[in-house]
Design a protein around this motif. Structure first.
Motif, PDB file in Angstrom:
ATOM      1  N   PRO A 152      -0.755   4.793   7.922  1.00  0.00           N
ATOM      2  CA  PRO A 152      -0.738   3.675   6.969  1.00  0.00           C
ATOM      3  C   PRO A 152      -2.077   3.513   6.243  1.00  0.00           C
ATOM      4  N   GLY A 153      -3.188   3.825   6.926  1.00  0.00           N
ATOM      5  CA  GLY A 153      -4.499   3.707   6.292  1.00  0.00           C
ATOM      6  C   GLY A 153      -4.666   4.666   5.131  1.00  0.00           C
ATOM      7  N   VAL A 154      -4.149   5.880   5.262  1.00  0.00           N
ATOM      8  CA  VAL A 154      -4.217   6.873   4.175  1.00  0.00           C
ATOM      9  C   VAL A 154      -3.381   6.390   2.990  1.00  0.00           C
ATOM     10  N   LEU A 155      -2.196   5.902   3.281  1.00  0.00           N
ATOM     11  CA  LEU A 155      -1.348   5.365   2.211  1.00  0.00           C
ATOM     12  C   LEU A 155      -2.057   4.218   1.494  1.00  0.00           C
ATOM     13  N   PRO A 197      -3.204   3.276  -4.312  1.00  0.00           N
ATOM     14  CA  PRO A 197      -4.013   2.965  -5.498  1.00  0.00           C
ATOM     15  C   PRO A 197      -3.847   3.984  -6.629  1.00  0.00           C
ATOM     16  N   ASN A 198      -3.418   5.200  -6.300  1.00  0.00           N
ATOM     17  CA  ASN A 198      -3.256   6.249  -7.310  1.00  0.00           C
ATOM     18  C   ASN A 198      -1.793   6.552  -7.610  1.00  0.00           C
ATOM     19  N   THR A 204       1.653  -3.088   9.506  1.00  0.00           N
ATOM     20  CA  THR A 204       0.255  -3.000   9.114  1.00  0.00           C
ATOM     21  C   THR A 204       0.029  -3.913   7.912  1.00  0.00           C
ATOM     22  N   ASN A 205      -0.680  -5.012   8.113  1.00  0.00           N
ATOM     23  CA  ASN A 205      -0.853  -6.017   7.076  1.00  0.00           C
ATOM     24  C   ASN A 205      -1.503  -5.458   5.808  1.00  0.00           C
ATOM     25  N   ASP A 206      -2.539  -4.624   5.940  1.00  0.00           N
ATOM     26  CA  ASP A 206      -3.197  -4.056   4.753  1.00  0.00           C
ATOM     27  C   ASP A 206      -2.203  -3.256   3.920  1.00  0.00           C
ATOM     28  N   PHE A 207      -1.388  -2.445   4.602  1.00  0.00           N
ATOM     29  CA  PHE A 207      -0.385  -1.654   3.896  1.00  0.00           C
ATOM     30  C   PHE A 207       0.616  -2.568   3.193  1.00  0.00           C
ATOM     31  N   LEU A 208       1.115  -3.558   3.901  1.00  0.00           N
ATOM     32  CA  LEU A 208       2.113  -4.474   3.363  1.00  0.00           C
ATOM     33  C   LEU A 208       1.570  -5.195   2.120  1.00  0.00           C
ATOM     34  N   GLU A 209       0.350  -5.698   2.207  1.00  0.00           N
ATOM     35  CA  GLU A 209      -0.243  -6.414   1.072  1.00  0.00           C
ATOM     36  C   GLU A 209      -0.486  -5.490  -0.117  1.00  0.00           C
ATOM     37  N   ARG A 210      -0.922  -4.260   0.137  1.00  0.00           N
ATOM     38  CA  ARG A 210      -1.160  -3.304  -0.965  1.00  0.00           C
ATOM     39  C   ARG A 210       0.164  -2.915  -1.616  1.00  0.00           C
TER      40      ARG A 210
END
Length: 151
Positions: free
Chosen positions: A2-5, A11-12, A38-44
């Motif tokens: 999820p961090g790579v995504l 973003p790209n 994964t909250n960061d993934f969900l928000e992005r």
């Protein structure tokens, strides 16, 4: 993963080829149960325009492509009967193609697809009905009746 995504791919997203975007979205849908935790993934994911819808007719003639990419929060849920009825003449306000299927609609709802009619959406509905010239007598319900589309 999820961090790579979250940091590199989402973003790209707009720079990817259609095939790359399709592959990534397939990956997301197939692994949604894990990725959504994964909250960061969900928000992005909420910020990325990834749903292709037809351009409104006046814009389509001037555009390079017949479709535009939108965020889930920019679209209505076709499962909402009122929204489906009011905007049945505007397919561009609903997810299209594979995104209109039950698996994707569930994902999109978690990414802020407009599923409930709030004050702002109600006003959008009223403006659309007004712009279309109002409703016919056959579509007006008595108090307590459910409005259905006239056949």
């Amino acid at each position: 993963y999820p961090g790579v995504l979250t940091r590199f791919l989402l973003p790209n997203f707009h720079e990817m080829s259609a095939t790359e975007r399709e592959r990534m979205l397939h990956y997301v849908r197939e692994r949604w149960a894990v990725l959504r935790q994964t909250n960061d993934f969900l928000e992005r994911m909420k910020t990325v325009p990834f749903i292709a819808v037809p351009r409104p007719t006046p814009e389509a003639a001037e555009a390079k492509t017949p479709e535009v990419l939108l965020r889930p929060s920019e679209l209505f849920d076709p499962r909402n009967e009122l929204l489906a009825l009011v905007f049945d003449d505007k397919p561009e306000v609903f997810p299209q193609g594979e995104f209109a299927g039950p698996e994707w609609l569930q994902v999109l709802q978690e990414l802020n697809l407009k599923s409930q009619v709030d004050k702002d959406i109600f006003l959008d509905c009223a403006r659309h009905v007004e712009a279309a010239g109002g409703v016919s007598a056959s579509e007006v319900a008595a108090p307590g009746e459910v409005v259905t589309k006239a056949e």
